[in-house]
Design a protein around this motif. Structure first.
Motif, PDB file in Angstrom:
ATOM      1  N   VAL A 105      21.529  22.126 -27.064  1.00  0.00           N
ATOM      2  CA  VAL A 105      19.987  22.567 -25.866  1.00  0.00           C
ATOM      3  C   VAL A 105      19.456  22.125 -26.703  1.00  0.00           C
ATOM      4  O   VAL A 105      18.152  21.861 -25.077  1.00  0.00           O
ATOM      5  CB  VAL A 105      20.440  23.700 -25.596  1.00  0.00           C
ATOM      6  N   ALA A 106      18.595  22.680 -27.300  1.00  0.00           N
ATOM      7  CA  ALA A 106      17.044  22.672 -28.058  1.00  0.00           C
ATOM      8  C   ALA A 106      17.060  20.958 -27.605  1.00  0.00           C
ATOM      9  O   ALA A 106      15.796  20.544 -27.022  1.00  0.00           O
ATOM     10  CB  ALA A 106      16.771  22.897 -29.087  1.00  0.00           C
ATOM     11  N   LEU A 107      17.739  19.726 -27.282  1.00  0.00           N
ATOM     12  CA  LEU A 107      17.413  18.502 -27.566  1.00  0.00           C
ATOM     13  C   LEU A 107      17.030  18.165 -25.661  1.00  0.00           C
ATOM     14  O   LEU A 107      16.341  17.345 -25.346  1.00  0.00           O
ATOM     15  CB  LEU A 107      18.781  17.420 -27.704  1.00  0.00           C
ATOM     16  N   ILE A 108      18.159  18.801 -25.597  1.00  0.00           N
ATOM     17  CA  ILE A 108      18.220  18.544 -23.558  1.00  0.00           C
ATOM     18  C   ILE A 108      16.770  19.035 -23.145  1.00  0.00           C
ATOM     19  O   ILE A 108      15.804  18.794 -22.510  1.00  0.00           O
ATOM     20  CB  ILE A 108      19.239  19.399 -23.312  1.00  0.00           C
ATOM     21  N   ALA A 109      16.664  20.715 -23.573  1.00  0.00           N
ATOM     22  CA  ALA A 109      15.368  21.302 -23.540  1.00  0.00           C
ATOM     23  C   ALA A 109      13.762  20.294 -23.245  1.00  0.00           C
ATOM     24  O   ALA A 109      13.279  20.023 -22.731  1.00  0.00           O
ATOM     25  CB  ALA A 109      14.859  22.174 -24.256  1.00  0.00           C
ATOM     26  N   LEU A 147       4.676  18.315 -14.171  1.00  0.00           N
ATOM     27  CA  LEU A 147       5.298  19.386 -12.803  1.00  0.00           C
ATOM     28  C   LEU A 147       5.147  20.308 -12.733  1.00  0.00           C
ATOM     29  O   LEU A 147       4.514  21.152 -14.263  1.00  0.00           O
ATOM     30  CB  LEU A 147       6.483  18.684 -12.199  1.00  0.00           C
ATOM     31  N   PRO A 148       4.453  20.869 -12.012  1.00  0.00           N
ATOM     32  CA  PRO A 148       4.186  22.483 -12.222  1.00  0.00           C
ATOM     33  C   PRO A 148       5.123  22.596 -12.639  1.00  0.00           C
ATOM     34  O   PRO A 148       6.439  22.681 -12.284  1.00  0.00           O
ATOM     35  CB  PRO A 148       3.535  22.660 -11.093  1.00  0.00           C
ATOM     36  N   VAL A 149       5.203  24.412 -13.312  1.00  0.00           N
ATOM     37  CA  VAL A 149       6.468  25.151 -13.448  1.00  0.00           C
ATOM     38  C   VAL A 149       7.529  25.451 -12.491  1.00  0.00           C
ATOM     39  O   VAL A 149       8.675  24.900 -12.570  1.00  0.00           O
ATOM     40  CB  VAL A 149       5.864  26.598 -14.818  1.00  0.00           C
ATOM     41  N   ILE A 162      16.970  28.289 -20.216  1.00  0.00           N
ATOM     42  CA  ILE A 162      16.260  28.833 -21.117  1.00  0.00           C
ATOM     43  C   ILE A 162      15.351  28.849 -21.873  1.00  0.00           C
ATOM     44  O   ILE A 162      14.361  29.104 -22.157  1.00  0.00           O
ATOM     45  CB  ILE A 162      16.816  30.269 -21.475  1.00  0.00           C
ATOM     46  N   ASP A 163      15.360  27.576 -22.499  1.00  0.00           N
ATOM     47  CA  ASP A 163      15.060  27.230 -23.596  1.00  0.00           C
ATOM     48  C   ASP A 163      14.009  25.697 -22.994  1.00  0.00           C
ATOM     49  O   ASP A 163      12.740  26.439 -23.738  1.00  0.00           O
ATOM     50  CB  ASP A 163      15.553  26.177 -24.766  1.00  0.00           C
ATOM     51  N   THR A 164      14.338  25.484 -21.981  1.00  0.00           N
ATOM     52  CA  THR A 164      13.281  24.725 -21.196  1.00  0.00           C
ATOM     53  C   THR A 164      12.134  25.497 -20.583  1.00  0.00           C
ATOM     54  O   THR A 164      10.481  24.919 -21.171  1.00  0.00           O
ATOM     55  CB  THR A 164      13.280  24.267 -20.192  1.00  0.00           C
ATOM     56  N   ALA A 165      12.410  26.670 -20.195  1.00  0.00           N
ATOM     57  CA  ALA A 165      11.021  27.547 -20.282  1.00  0.00           C
ATOM     58  C   ALA A 165       9.980  28.272 -21.207  1.00  0.00           C
ATOM     59  O   ALA A 165       8.874  28.354 -21.191  1.00  0.00           O
ATOM     60  CB  ALA A 165      11.798  28.554 -19.290  1.00  0.00           C
ATOM     61  N   PRO A 191      11.353  33.329 -19.651  1.00  0.00           N
ATOM     62  CA  PRO A 191      12.633  32.375 -19.356  1.00  0.00           C
ATOM     63  C   PRO A 191      13.864  33.418 -18.197  1.00  0.00           C
ATOM     64  O   PRO A 191      14.717  32.570 -17.766  1.00  0.00           O
ATOM     65  CB  PRO A 191      13.293  33.451 -20.426  1.00  0.00           C
ATOM     66  N   PHE A 192      13.422  34.708 -17.974  1.00  0.00           N
ATOM     67  CA  PHE A 192      14.233  35.505 -16.977  1.00  0.00           C
ATOM     68  C   PHE A 192      13.836  34.629 -16.215  1.00  0.00           C
ATOM     69  O   PHE A 192      15.309  35.026 -15.096  1.00  0.00           O
ATOM     70  CB  PHE A 192      12.876  36.791 -16.781  1.00  0.00           C
ATOM     71  N   GLY A 193      13.106  34.216 -15.213  1.00  0.00           N
ATOM     72  CA  GLY A 193      12.837  33.816 -14.034  1.00  0.00           C
ATOM     73  C   GLY A 193      14.037  32.699 -13.853  1.00  0.00           C
ATOM     74  O   GLY A 193      14.358  32.287 -13.301  1.00  0.00           O
TER      75      GLY A 193
END
Length: 611
Positions: free
Chosen positions: A487-491, A501-503, A535-538, A545-547
């Motif tokens: 997950v961390a790698l993909i994020a 890019l903007p969030v 979530i990890d990407t956020a 992460p909630f959004g």
């Protein structure tokens, strides 16, 4: 930069193989999911999934809640309360196609917010088809909107869909925060539902074709050339022979079916009666036109070319039913031939036509036809058999005589009131946080059984066990991605690729990615795999992460573009006579529209994505 390990590669390989099997359906999805559990535990040195983690999907709160909600929904369905809306819809529509569509969308969505949408759609299909016939409207104009409205309604509450519950648990596991509350995304759900409803009422009618001719199922299945009426003269050798024996001989020797015998104003099914055939009887026959002519010559019968056979002749409410069935994905008959199902021998049910999921029609030589998920069958049988078939898990009856579900004074029955009270109590207890939602739902099942709203056997039968086993398999797969660092790698890779890019654009991209995956590998599997990555990407982007979790959750309910992505889409496929491209034509623009609406709605309701 996250370092790639052997464990990551092993888990990524399992993910790719699993997705391939889900898409191709080489094996049933639930069987694939169980295979995933076995592989994860056997490969523990690399996957880091021990026995307890591998079996954690069975004890997951989302799995238990979904199991209980199936039973609660069945309790509500059995009261017949949902069917009582048919008369109200008919009065509201008053012969108007647009008003009928508005009533279908406006009622289905809110109901699906608190009752599992699969039984809701199963109950609404025959009701909508009957109303469409009465108003001379093609059911093709109504059934995709019915399915989409139920999916949109699932975004209104936490219990609206299985994907909401799975996403809630995945969010809690990935962040350490509490799971979603019952109505946390209801404001956004209302906006999404309203926007989707406007689309279904204004744009969708222009995009939906009329695949099915209104009011005539024999015509829509192209059966009429294979149906005929023949007269039995007094000189015919059939006179004096039991109708059942004649029907059996004709089926065995010529592969034709004698559907019924008309004697004056009396009809009776040939294959189930012990009456003898008399002179001047008329027989309704189904088969290859040449075989029917051969039958007439051999038995000295007179073919009646002007006596057309329509729905009216095949569907006599007090005697016989013309029934349309859909084969659901979880049916135990998937892969069997029609001959192996022994519909004719067991149930006096005669298959008239089969519509494939791709739209192809089969109207003869049924014995060797293999049943696939999404196929629809048109058959004639007795009223008792029609009712029995509607109660099994092997078929979904999509056209039948609507049962009476209200008292004479129009009030709901006491059983219906008890069932609604129990569901309201479950929602209230969960919303107040008095007990965890899984416990509230299980308590509701106990109350349903204790108050005779639902029998224990019906509670077990109501559960879609294939979904439960699917969850049990994909939940530990998602856990393996986290444990091995996948997950961390993909994020990390996503973060680097979207650094410019903007969030808010990254949020929209996750919504779109999840929606696309949900169209091919089921919403539940998509949400389980994407929520931790989102979530990890956020967190790497410094966003909330909630959004991101909410975006993925809502995207799981927008598998509009294929008939296989969501169960309700598959349920309306045959009865609507749809083609695969119909879903893409109508669902594609809706999915893109909701990508924008949901992304902006998250910012509107929960503030800026970054601090």
């Amino acid at each position: 930069m996250v370092t790639v390990t052997t464990g990551m590669l092993v888990v990524f390989a399992l993910v790719v193989v699993t997705m391939f099997l889900f898409v191709t359906e080489t094996a049933p999805p639930d069987v694939t999911a169980i295979g995933v559990i076995v592989a994860l535990v056997v490969l523990e040195p690399w996957t880091q999934v021990d026995l307890e983690t591998g079996l954690s999907g069975f004890s997951n709160a989302a799995t238990i809640t979904i199991l209980a909600m199936y039973a609660l929904s069945e309790g509500v369905r059995q009261t017949g309360a949902i069917r009582t809306l048919g008369n109200a819809i008919s009065r509201f529509a008053h012969g108007s196609e647009s008003r009928l569509l508005a009533a279908v969308v406006g009622l289905t969505g809110p109901i699906a917010g608190v009752v599992n949408n699969t039984p809701v759609v199963a109950v609404f299909i025959p009701m909508v088809a009957e109303l469409a016939d009465q108003m001379r409207v093609s059911p093709s104009k109504l059934l995709i909107p019915l399915s989409y409205a139920s999916m949109l309604g699932g975004t209104l509450t936490l219990i609206g869909t299985a994907t909401n519950l799975v996403a809630s648990e995945a969010y809690a596991a990935a962040t350490g925060n509490p799971p979603f509350s019952m109505f946390v995304f209801t404001p956004l759900g209302i906006v999404v539902f309203l926007v989707g409803a406007v689309y279904l009422l204004t744009v969708a009618p222009r995009l939906l074709p009329e695949r099915i001719e209104p009011g005539n199922r024999t015509a829509s299945y192209g059966v009429q050339p294979f149906l005929a009426r023949v007269l039995v003269p007094s000189r015919s050798p059939l006179v004096g022979n039991p109708a059942r024996d004649v029907a059996d001989d004709a089926h065995r020797d010529l592969n034709i079916d004698i559907l019924d015998v008309l004697r004056g104003d009396t009809h009776f099914i040939a294959s189930e009666t012990d009456r003898d055939i008399d002179g001047r009887d008329m027989l309704t026959v189904r088969g290859d036109p040449e075989k029917i002519q051969q039958f007439c010559q051999l038995a000295d019968l007179r073919y009646l070319p002007r006596a057309a056979v329509t729905d009216f002749e095949l569907d006599q409410p007090d005697r016989v039913a013309l029934v349309e069935l859909v084969v659901p994905r979880e049916s135990g008959l998937v892969g069997d031939t029609i001959g192996e199902t022994r519909l004719r021998e067991r149930y006096d049910a005669t298959v008239l036509a089969v519509r494939r999921r791709g739209g192809d029609l089969i109207r003869e030589h049924f014995r060797d036809v293999e049943l696939h998920a999404g196929d629809s069958l048109l058959l004639q049988t007795t009223q008792e058999t029609a009712q029995y078939l509607g109660e099994t898990d092997d078929f979904i009856v999509t056209s039948e005589i609507a049962e009476e579900v209200m008292e004479q004074n129009g009030a709901l029955s006491p059983t219906a009131l008890r069932a609604f009270a129990i569901v309201a109590a479950v929602i209230g207890l969960a919303a107040l946080g008095a007990v965890p939602i899984a416990i509230a739902a299980l308590g509701g099942v106990v109350a349903m059984v204790a108050t005779d709203c639902l029998s224990p056997s019906d509670a077990y039968d109501a559960v879609s066990w294939n979904v439960i086993f699917l969850l049990a398999g994909v939940i530990p797969l998602g856990r393996a991605l986290q444990l091995t660092g996948g997950v961390a790698l993909i994020a990390d890779l996503v973060g680097q690729a979207t650094a410019f890019l903007p969030v808010i654009a990254v949020l929209a991209a996750f919504y779109l990615l999840t929606g696309l995956l949900a169209n091919v590998i089921t919403p539940v599997a998509s949400v389980v795999l994407v929520v931790p990555i989102a979530i990890d990407t956020a967190q790497q982007l410094g966003a909330d992460p909630f959004g991101f979790a909410i975006a993925v959750t809502f995207a799981g309910s927008t598998a509009f573009m294929t008939p296989i992505g969501y169960q309700t889409n598959l349920m309306v496929y045959g009865p609507g006579g749809y083609r695969f491209t119909d879903y893409l034509r109508v669902g594609g623009p809706l999915q893109m529209l909701l990508t924008v609406v949901t992304t902006l709605g998250i910012v509107l309701f929960w503030g800026p994505l970054t601090g």
